[in-house]
Every structure is written in structure tokens, then in C-alpha cells.
Write a protein that holds these residues in place. Structure first.
Motif, mmCIF file in Angstrom:
data_model
loop_
_atom_site.group_PDB
_atom_site.id
_atom_site.type_symbol
_atom_site.label_atom_id
_atom_site.label_comp_id
_atom_site.label_asym_id
_atom_site.label_seq_id
_atom_site.Cartn_x
_atom_site.Cartn_y
_atom_site.Cartn_z
ATOM 1 N N UNK A 39 -18.037 8.019 2.891
ATOM 2 C CA UNK A 39 -17.463 8.084 3.583
ATOM 3 C C UNK A 39 -15.884 7.623 3.485
ATOM 4 N N UNK A 40 -15.928 6.334 2.599
ATOM 5 C CA UNK A 40 -14.850 6.177 2.184
ATOM 6 C C UNK A 40 -13.830 6.752 1.982
ATOM 7 N N UNK A 41 -14.156 7.304 0.419
ATOM 8 C CA UNK A 41 -13.312 8.671 -0.072
ATOM 9 C C UNK A 41 -13.080 9.539 0.488
ATOM 10 N N UNK A 42 -13.550 9.249 1.833
ATOM 11 C CA UNK A 42 -13.105 10.734 2.137
ATOM 12 C C UNK A 42 -12.138 10.567 3.685
ATOM 13 N N UNK A 43 -11.828 8.879 3.823
ATOM 14 C CA UNK A 43 -11.231 8.704 4.698
ATOM 15 C C UNK A 43 -9.561 8.221 4.005
ATOM 16 N N UNK A 44 -8.751 8.245 5.234
ATOM 17 C CA UNK A 44 -7.520 8.178 4.924
ATOM 18 C C UNK A 44 -7.141 6.917 4.440
ATOM 19 N N UNK A 45 -5.868 6.996 3.091
ATOM 20 C CA UNK A 45 -5.907 5.717 2.393
ATOM 21 C C UNK A 45 -5.373 4.964 2.892
ATOM 22 N N UNK A 46 -4.928 4.825 3.978
ATOM 23 C CA UNK A 46 -4.395 3.964 4.804
ATOM 24 C C UNK A 46 -5.564 2.677 5.266
ATOM 25 N N UNK A 47 -7.058 3.204 5.761
ATOM 26 C CA UNK A 47 -8.195 2.827 6.117
ATOM 27 C C UNK A 47 -8.680 1.897 5.030
ATOM 28 N N UNK A 48 -8.793 3.483 4.038
ATOM 29 C CA UNK A 48 -9.145 2.209 2.756
ATOM 30 C C UNK A 48 -8.543 1.433 2.039
ATOM 31 N N UNK A 49 -7.006 1.484 2.024
ATOM 32 C CA UNK A 49 -6.429 0.006 1.671
ATOM 33 C C UNK A 49 -6.579 -0.977 2.555
ATOM 34 N N UNK A 50 -6.712 -1.487 3.752
ATOM 35 C CA UNK A 50 -6.848 -2.196 4.778
ATOM 36 C C UNK A 50 -8.355 -2.514 4.717
ATOM 37 N N UNK A 51 -8.648 -1.477 4.642
ATOM 38 C CA UNK A 51 -10.364 -2.292 4.540
ATOM 39 C C UNK A 51 -10.543 -3.164 3.090
ATOM 40 N N UNK A 52 -9.827 -3.325 1.875
ATOM 41 C CA UNK A 52 -10.253 -3.900 0.764
ATOM 42 C C UNK A 52 -8.894 -4.260 0.860
ATOM 43 N N UNK A 53 -8.103 -4.488 1.668
ATOM 44 C CA UNK A 53 -6.833 -6.018 1.537
ATOM 45 C C UNK A 53 -7.886 -7.100 2.218
ATOM 46 N N UNK A 54 -8.754 -6.594 3.381
ATOM 47 C CA UNK A 54 -9.344 -7.910 4.250
ATOM 48 C C UNK A 54 -10.581 -7.890 3.282
ATOM 49 N N UNK A 55 -11.272 -7.218 2.446
ATOM 50 C CA UNK A 55 -12.534 -7.113 2.185
ATOM 51 C C UNK A 55 -12.178 -8.379 1.038
ATOM 52 N N UNK A 56 -10.880 -8.184 0.216
ATOM 53 C CA UNK A 56 -10.116 -8.942 -0.802
ATOM 54 C C UNK A 56 -10.355 -10.640 0.157
ATOM 55 N N UNK A 57 -9.410 -10.651 0.669
ATOM 56 C CA UNK A 57 -8.443 -11.775 1.094
ATOM 57 C C UNK A 57 -9.040 -12.251 2.510
ATOM 58 N N UNK A 58 -9.828 -11.658 2.875
ATOM 59 C CA UNK A 58 -10.126 -11.852 4.887
ATOM 60 C C UNK A 58 -10.961 -13.352 4.629
#
Length: 219
Positions: A39-58
């Protein structure tokens, strides 16, 4: 003239890669992990970027919430401030317990076991997956903050749930890894925070006579 290759002695030591000794957790909820990362690979790029940033820096947000909780607690008096000051220590204790469980279980990362293509680079062999440190840290901080302020703690619990979900989304953990991390963090934090709260008057009295006195009450 060729030289015959003799077989190695039966007692010769052999090297076994670390990942070969790891626990395979894919049988627990591997299909759910594959569904989420797909699902992550099919999601919009902006959403993946947002989730990745949160996962790393949240996790930095929880440090901010700890500071806010302490700032408000010190206005309520030294005992409340002691409870707030204990939150970072409680969170570190939960991290230690979670890390010990990692070493005991030795579960290989799902991205390595299932050879999945993930948003986050797959950690090296030996960087174990169960339980999730991120989930344990976030949940421990949130539960400990509930003893300081219900409002701040509730906001932190929402953030902790989002952190746990993001770790599966980016491919770093199975769902059961983050669930276990949340349970470990919550259990350790609840037990430790209750202990601190039951002794906060004594702790406030002792700390109030030392160098930490300025941190215990507003000027």
C-alpha cells in the motif's frame, strides 16, 4: 602436478552468519506486512515522504512534549515537577528493557526475511526487529506524560500510535513488532510512573536540597 584438497577436520570451527540464527517472524503476520508495504508503494509520493519523515524524526516531538509538561508541572509545585522530570528517565528505562528483549528474541527484519522493497533502507543483519524500539520509546513517553498532564499525555498517545504505524509503513517492522513495543513501553512506563508518583513528596524534598532545586518550582 595437482594437489589434492583434503576435507576439513570434523572439529574445525565453521562460521554461521548472524541472520542464519535469527528468528523468522513472518509466520505471525507476514502477509499483513506485505499488504501494508505494498500500500505504501501505491500511495502518493507526498504521503510516503510525510510518513518517512515522521518515522525518522518524530521522536523529537516527545522531547518537546516532555519539556512542555515539565514547564507546566513546576508551576504546580515541586512534587508535580518531580513527576515530570522523571519522564525522560522512565522512557530510557523502557528503551533498555525493549533492547534486552531484542537481544533475547533475535528476530530478523521483515524486509530481509521477505526480501521486500521498502521505503526505509533495510537494516543490516543483526539489527533485530522485535520489539520495536521506536514504538516502545513513543508509548513509554506518552504513558509517563499521562501522569503529568492528561491533555499532553493524550496528545502523546495519538503521536505514539502514529509512530508505531509508520514503522510498519516504511517497512522497518512487522505489525506484531510495533504492538509488542507499545505493550513494553506502556507496561514499564506505567509501573515506573506509579512508583515515582507514590514517592514524589520524598523525592521533591531530597532534590529540593540539591542542585536540581531550580528545576522543581517556578521562580
Amino acid at each position: 602436478m595437482t594437489t589434492a584438497h583434503l576435507p576439513a577436520p570434523a572439529h574445525a570451527p565453521s562460521y554461521v552468519p548472524a541472520h542464519a540464527l535469527a528468528y523468522d517472524g513472518s509466520g505471525v503476520d507476514g502477509p499483513a506486512y506485505v499488504d501494508v508495504t505494498g500500500l505504501a508503494h501505491r500511495a502518493p509520493g507526498w504521503l510516503d515522504t510525510l510518513v518517512s519523515a515522521w518515522s525518522t524524526y518524530g521522536l523529537a516531538l516527545f522531547a518537546v512534549l516532555m519539556a512542555v509538561g515539565w514547564w507546566r508541572a513546576r508551576r504546580a509545585g515541586a512534587p508535580a515537577a518531580v513527576t515530570a522530570l522523571a519522564v525522560p528517565a522512565i522512557t530510557l528505562v523502557a528503551f533498555g528493557v525493549d533492547s534486552l528483549l531484542k537481544l533475547a528474541v533475535r528476530e530478523d527484519r521483515p524486509c530481509r526475511t521477505l526480501r521486500a522493497v521498502t521505503l526505509e533502507a533495510c537494516p543490516a543483519p543483526g539489527d533485530w526487529s522485535f520489539p520495536s524500539n521506536h514504538a516502545a520509546l513513543a508509548t513509554a513517553a506518552a504513558v509517563a506524560l499521562l501522569f503529568v498532564s492528561r491533555r499532553i499525555g493524550a496528545a502523546a498517545l495519538v503521536a505514539a500510535a502514529l509512530m508505531a504505524a509508520s514503522r510498519v509503513w516504511v517497512g522497518a517492522h512487522y505489525p506484531h513488532d510495533v504492538l509488542a513495543g507499545c505493550l513494553v513501553g506502556a507496561a514499564v512506563a506505567a509501573a515506573a510512573a506509579r512508583t515515582v508518583r507514590s514517592h514524589r513528596e520524598t523525592l521533591a524534598d531530597r532534590l529540593g536540597r540539591g542542585p536540581l532545586r531550580p528545576l522543581l518550582a517556578a521562580a
